[in-house]
Design an enzyme around this catalytic site. Structure first.
Site, PDB file in Angstrom:
ATOM      1  N   ALA A 200       0.802  -1.228   0.000  1.00  0.00           N
ATOM      2  CA  ALA A 200       0.000   0.000   0.000  1.00  0.00           C
ATOM      3  C   ALA A 200       0.836   1.280   0.000  1.00  0.00           C
ATOM      4  O   ALA A 200       0.462   2.274  -0.619  1.00  0.00           O
ATOM      5  CB  ALA A 200      -0.933   0.000   1.215  1.00  0.00           C
ATOM      6  N   HIS A 201       1.983   1.255   0.705  1.00  0.00           N
ATOM      7  CA  HIS A 201       2.713   2.520   0.852  1.00  0.00           C
ATOM      8  C   HIS A 201       3.390   2.981  -0.436  1.00  0.00           C
ATOM      9  O   HIS A 201       3.921   4.080  -0.497  1.00  0.00           O
ATOM     10  CB  HIS A 201       3.699   2.458   2.029  1.00  0.00           C
ATOM     11  CG  HIS A 201       4.926   1.636   1.817  1.00  0.00           C
ATOM     12  ND1 HIS A 201       6.152   2.200   1.590  1.00  0.00           N
ATOM     13  CD2 HIS A 201       5.132   0.304   1.832  1.00  0.00           C
ATOM     14  CE1 HIS A 201       7.070   1.238   1.475  1.00  0.00           C
ATOM     15  NE2 HIS A 201       6.474   0.080   1.617  1.00  0.00           N
ATOM     16  N   CYS A 325      26.581   0.901   1.122  1.00  0.00           N
ATOM     17  CA  CYS A 325      27.866   0.874   1.793  1.00  0.00           C
ATOM     18  C   CYS A 325      28.131  -0.544   2.287  1.00  0.00           C
ATOM     19  O   CYS A 325      27.362  -1.103   3.052  1.00  0.00           O
ATOM     20  CB  CYS A 325      27.840   1.846   2.963  1.00  0.00           C
ATOM     21  SG  CYS A 325      29.476   2.408   3.367  1.00  0.00           S
TER      22      CYS A 325
HETATM   23  N1  PLP Z   1       9.604  -5.170  -4.091  1.00  0.00           N
HETATM   24  C1  PLP Z   1       9.895  -4.002  -4.677  1.00  0.00           C
HETATM   25  C2  PLP Z   1      10.076  -3.949  -6.152  1.00  0.00           C
HETATM   26  C3  PLP Z   1      10.030  -2.841  -3.911  1.00  0.00           C
HETATM   27  O1  PLP Z   1      10.323  -1.676  -4.511  1.00  0.00           O
HETATM   28  C4  PLP Z   1       9.862  -2.916  -2.507  1.00  0.00           C
HETATM   29  C5  PLP Z   1      10.058  -1.714  -1.659  1.00  0.00           C
HETATM   30  O2  PLP Z   1      11.002  -0.978  -1.835  1.00  0.00           O
HETATM   31  C6  PLP Z   1       9.536  -4.162  -1.946  1.00  0.00           C
HETATM   32  C7  PLP Z   1       9.419  -5.254  -2.761  1.00  0.00           C
HETATM   33  C8  PLP Z   1       9.318  -4.301  -0.478  1.00  0.00           C
HETATM   34  O3  PLP Z   1       8.091  -3.716  -0.129  1.00  0.00           O
HETATM   35  P1  PLP Z   1       7.646  -3.534   1.407  1.00  0.00           P
HETATM   36  O4  PLP Z   1       8.221  -2.252   1.860  1.00  0.00           O
HETATM   37  O5  PLP Z   1       6.158  -3.507   1.357  1.00  0.00           O
HETATM   38  O6  PLP Z   1       8.151  -4.704   2.156  1.00  0.00           O
END
Ligand code: PLP
Length: 378
Positions: A200-201, A325
């Site tokens: 969702a975020h 890093c």
């Molecule tokens: N997969 C991709 C392509 C992402 O960009 C991200 C978050 O950066 C994730 C998985 C992980 O998502 P979450 O923050 O909901 O664990």
């Protein structure tokens, strides 16, 4: 000025999402598993949210399972698919997110399976020929895990083509769709995908709320054991407010998709054109037709570009570095390494949302220009 250009990392909550979540927090507190009125009210809200998500993706409600995030979803799918579906091989792209890559590494170290990394070319485009050849070898049940859109350089994989290949060779297909769900139209009936993840975020919903799409013919056992929530697929009291926020954010993202997309595409174009004309020797990673909200740019080495992200932050611009890093040494990310990127060049990911403005883009171009002026030869 403060400009937020890190929308691939996370996005600002939509005001309507905050409103909807707040209304629920104030009024609904029953445990969705309780059979009394308070519980039934909460249950009905969750099922309403599930219906909304299922309708948007053109799936059945029985194929949507709420989770805490895409990391959990990808772990659950990969680990449980290997355990339950007799998977002997995982084929995956070199530029998957760490939550997929590290889970595959873990599975390889614990289970008797082969894991085969499919390379990408300098633009980050998947080598479909190698994927095809590996599927053709067919030495046992296979799971293909290939993301829809890459979160660092924005390349988009052809899910229709990969789905057809998987169908031809009877392989299971999992796709991390975190960067595309809510930004592109998705019709699961047109894709031969067994498993997908979203969060969702990434589409202006709350953090800590995601979902899994699990196709009816690829049922896996639960990853978390306990109560019978999510139809026995994921134990634990549901994140009611997170689920409400997720479904509202997805609904609004889809409703406004074309309008927001047009605005973001214009900003990205303005940004890239501005950078290319104002700064010498910059390169764009990925392809020009990649994800419309991501621009990954490599800058020539200069005294100031060494600390480019830090300098941009001081000037009020939030973006993301393409390096990590490791043991005190700055190293290109696995994605940049996979496309053969020159590690002497400084890579920054700028990722946009419809909240960004033309003025913010102009401001960032001006700042980048001033930081990149004193060039040195490496
Ligand atoms: N997969 C991709 C392509 C992402 O960009 C991200 C978050 O950066 C994730 C998985 C992980 O998502 P979450 O923050 O909901 O664990």
């Amino acid at each position: 000025m403060r400009a937020y250009f890190d929308n691939a990392s996370t996005t600002v909550l939509l005001p309507e999402v905050i409103q909807e979540m707040t209304k629920m927090m104030e009024n609904v507190y029953g445990n969705p598993s309780s059979i009394h009125n308070h519980g039934r009210t909460a249950r009905a809200i969750i099922e309403g949210a599930r219906k909304k998500v299922a309708n948007i993706l053109n799936t059945s409600i029985g194929e949507i399972f709420f989770t805490s995030c895409a990391t959990e979803t990808n772990n659950m799918i990969l680990k449980m698919a290997v355990q339950e579906l007799g998977i002997k091989r995982i084929l995956y792209s070199a530029i998957e997110h760490h939550c997929v890559l590290h889970t595959i590494d873990y599975l390889k170290s614990r289970m008797n399976i082969d894991t085969i990394k499919i390379p990408v070319d300098v633009s980050g485009t998947l080598d479909y020929g190698i994927l095809h050849a590996e599927l053709e070898k067919a030495p046992g049940p296979t799971l293909v895990s290939i993301m829809h859109g890459n979160n660092e350089i924005g390349t988009i994989n052809d899910l229709v083509k990969i789905g057809e290949l998987c169908a031809n060779y009877k392989a299971y297909f999992h796709s991390d769709m975190v960067q595309t769900i809510g930004k592109y139209p998705v019709d699961m009936q047109e894709l031969n995908i067994h498993f997908a993840s979203a969060s969702a975020h990434k589409f202006h919903g709350p953090k800590g709320s995601g979902f899994a799409y699990i196709r009816n013919d690829a049922i896996i056992p639960p990853y978390l054991h306990g109560g019978s929530q999510e139809r026995n697929m994921r134990a634990g009291t549901e994140n009611l407010y997170g689920i409400v926020g997720l479904s509202k954010a997805l609904e609004l993202s889809v409703k406004n998709m074309n309008h927001w997309r047009t605005h973001i595409e214009k900003l990205k174009e303005q940004f890239i054109e501005g950078i290319l004309s104002e700064i010498e020797d910059v390169t764009i990673n990925g392809t020009r037709d990649g994800l419309y909200h991501i621009a990954s740019i490599s800058f020539p080495a200069s005294p100031k570009s060494e600390l480019l992200m830090f300098n941009l932050d001081i000037e009020g611009i939030s973006c993301s570095s393409g390096s990590a890093c490791s043991s005190g040494i700055e190293e290109d990310s696995h994605v940049l390494q996979a496309i053969g990127h020159n590690p002497n060049r400084k890579t920054i990911r700028f990722s946009f949302s419809h909240f960004n403005t033309v003025e913010e883009i102009d401001y960032a171009i001006g700042k980048l220009k001033s930081f990149c002026q004193d060039k040195v030869i490496i």
